[in-house]
Design a protein around this motif. Structure first.
Motif, PDB file in Angstrom:
ATOM      1  N   ASN A 193      32.298  45.220  50.438  1.00  0.00           N
ATOM      2  CA  ASN A 193      32.835  46.418  48.640  1.00  0.00           C
ATOM      3  C   ASN A 193      33.431  46.710  47.931  1.00  0.00           C
ATOM      4  OD1 ASN A 193      30.860  46.497  45.976  1.00  0.00           O
ATOM      5  ND2 ASN A 193      31.067  48.342  46.721  1.00  0.00           N
ATOM      6  N   LEU A 196      36.564  44.491  46.692  1.00  0.00           N
ATOM      7  CA  LEU A 196      36.983  43.543  46.236  1.00  0.00           C
ATOM      8  C   LEU A 196      37.086  44.518  44.813  1.00  0.00           C
ATOM      9  CD1 LEU A 196      33.807  41.273  47.583  1.00  0.00           C
ATOM     10  CD2 LEU A 196      36.264  40.327  47.206  1.00  0.00           C
ATOM     11  N   GLU A 197      36.266  46.105  45.216  1.00  0.00           N
ATOM     12  CA  GLU A 197      36.349  46.752  44.383  1.00  0.00           C
ATOM     13  C   GLU A 197      37.985  47.028  43.753  1.00  0.00           C
ATOM     14  OE1 GLU A 197      33.700  48.825  41.730  1.00  0.00           O
ATOM     15  OE2 GLU A 197      33.211  46.661  42.056  1.00  0.00           O
ATOM     16  N   ALA A 200      38.803  44.263  41.712  1.00  0.00           N
ATOM     17  CA  ALA A 200      39.026  44.398  40.640  1.00  0.00           C
ATOM     18  C   ALA A 200      39.348  44.699  39.630  1.00  0.00           C
ATOM     19  CB  ALA A 200      37.451  44.225  40.531  1.00  0.00           C
ATOM     20  N   LYS A 211      33.866  42.680  35.363  1.00  0.00           N
ATOM     21  CA  LYS A 211      34.163  43.016  36.274  1.00  0.00           C
ATOM     22  C   LYS A 211      33.359  42.436  37.810  1.00  0.00           C
ATOM     23  CE  LYS A 211      33.322  47.420  39.160  1.00  0.00           C
ATOM     24  NZ  LYS A 211      32.812  48.755  39.316  1.00  0.00           N
ATOM     25  N   SER A 212      32.105  42.176  37.015  1.00  0.00           N
ATOM     26  CA  SER A 212      31.412  40.458  37.949  1.00  0.00           C
ATOM     27  C   SER A 212      32.276  39.881  38.071  1.00  0.00           C
ATOM     28  CB  SER A 212      29.948  40.447  37.524  1.00  0.00           C
ATOM     29  OG  SER A 212      29.163  41.412  37.704  1.00  0.00           O
ATOM     30  N   ARG A 215      35.468  40.744  40.245  1.00  0.00           N
ATOM     31  CA  ARG A 215      34.871  40.530  41.827  1.00  0.00           C
ATOM     32  C   ARG A 215      34.457  39.117  42.360  1.00  0.00           C
ATOM     33  NH1 ARG A 215      31.900  45.541  44.310  1.00  0.00           N
ATOM     34  NH2 ARG A 215      31.108  43.981  45.107  1.00  0.00           N
TER      35      ARG A 215
END
Length: 371
Positions: A193, A196-197, A200, A211-212, A215
């Motif tokens: 997580n 990915l953050e 992104a 943002k989704s 990611r």
């Protein structure tokens, strides 16, 4: 209906109505549990009947409340579990101090606790749950799991069946897209997580994707072994256009007692963003972890407006999330706020708390309106 009421009166009305609603539901479930007890005694010697006490009771509950059989059966199960396994919590419920949401959460998180351990769990929860009403769903589950683990030995480890069934699948979806998902070890999920953050966020503010979406695209970056997510703003002067090898170091933060790390206690730890971490998982991480004690602040306040690093760390690990009622924004996204504004309030743990940016601003606005 309440057009002539002042704001203070409206708040009082809401509070009274919420308590009355909780009391009414508690009384209803108590009646259902008592009806079940009657039917259970009647059916005890009727072995050849084509239904059992639960089915018979649910049929009557369904007719009395004008609800479906499925809903009635669920209500019977909840009522019986509450009054047989959690009688002290049921006593608190009927006073209106907790609501049905709280009761359902307690029933869910204590479902697998051994019957012999339930009286101790029931007593401990009954004393504390009225003060947990403002917690969000995630924080409430964390708090319940923590207390269950204090009494149930199964709470200090990941059940083998659950751990052995972890998986991660990637399957075709609609043309051009695929579905990816699964169940991971919590620490691996935390690391993924964060990665990915980080990827992104490595684009400029003019990138058109949500943002989704960023990611999702970052998963491709990981799969291809690339160092950064390419910005899609289209500008030749984009500050993120220089692709660099990602040097972001992923750090997993776990809060645990020293005794748990040493193996002299099975009290669970806490994995930021994921809830309690069983003691055995804490000990698996410990050999390769950098262990840093959280210093408890002294009685004297600090002289400056901004807390020291040590004091800020203590406040963040104490609060874990935003302290605003019902908010579970991660503490990493929060500001440290003085409850009594500086300089009248002290820069000390007793006057400091974590507030997400939204609630920090709202608290400041309310304060200004009162001055």
């Amino acid at each position: 209906m309440f057009d002539t009421c002042e704001p203070g009166q409206l708040i009082d009305l809401m509070s009274a109505a919420a308590r009355a609603e909780a009391i009414a539901i508690a009384q209803r479930l108590s009646a259902v549990a008592s009806l079940y007890a009657h039917r259970e005694r009647e059916f005890a010697d009727r072995r050849l009947w084509l239904c059992d006490a639960t089915t018979a009771c649910a049929a009557e509950v369904s007719a009395a409340q004008n609800i479906s059989r499925a809903r009635a059966t669920g209500q019977v199960h909840a009522a019986v579990a509450l009054h047989k396994r959690l009688p002290k919590v049921a006593t608190v419920f009927v006073t209106g101090a907790i609501d049905f949401r709280m009761v359902l959460a307690i029933l869910s998180r204590t479902e697998n606790v051994d019957d012999e351990l339930m009286p101790a769990v029931d007593e401990a929860l009954a004393e504390r749950v009225p003060t947990w009403m403002r917690l969000s769903k995630r924080k409430l589950y964390d708090r319940l799991d923590l207390w269950v683990a204090k009494f149930d030995e199964a709470g200090v480890r990941v059940p083998p069946v659950a751990k052995d069934n972890r998986y991660f699948d990637i399957e075709p979806h609609i043309p051009g897209l695929a579905f990816a998902g699964g169940v991971l070890d919590a620490t691996d999920a935390s690391a993924l997580n964060q990665r990915l953050e980080a990827l992104a966020s490595d684009v400029c503010e003019n990138d058109p994707r949500t943002k989704s979406q960023r990611r999702a695209d970052a998963c491709g970056v990981l799969g291809r072994g690339e160092g950064a997510l390419e910005c899609q703003c289209g500008s030749s002067e984009c500050p993120a256009s220089t692709v660099r090898e990602s040097a972001t170091k992923i750090v997993i933060h776990v809060l645990a007692e020293q005794a748990t790390v040493d193996g002299t206690s099975d009290h669970p730890g806490y994995l930021s963003g994921f809830g309690i971490l069983p003691a055995e998982s804490v000990r698996e991480l410990a050999p390769d972890a950098k262990i840093r004690p959280i210093a408890k602040p002294g009685s004297r306040a600090e002289d400056s407006y901004r807390p020291s690093t040590a004091l800020a760390d203590f406040v963040r690990w104490r609060d874990l999330t935003c302290r605003w009622p019902g908010c579970d924004a991660p503490v990493a996204e929060c500001d440290i706020d003085h409850t009594v504004p500086w300089p009248f309030g002290a820069t000390h743990a007793s006057d400091l708390k974590a507030y997400c940016r939204t609630h920090h601003r709202l608290a400041g606005r309310r304060l200004s309106s009162r001055l």
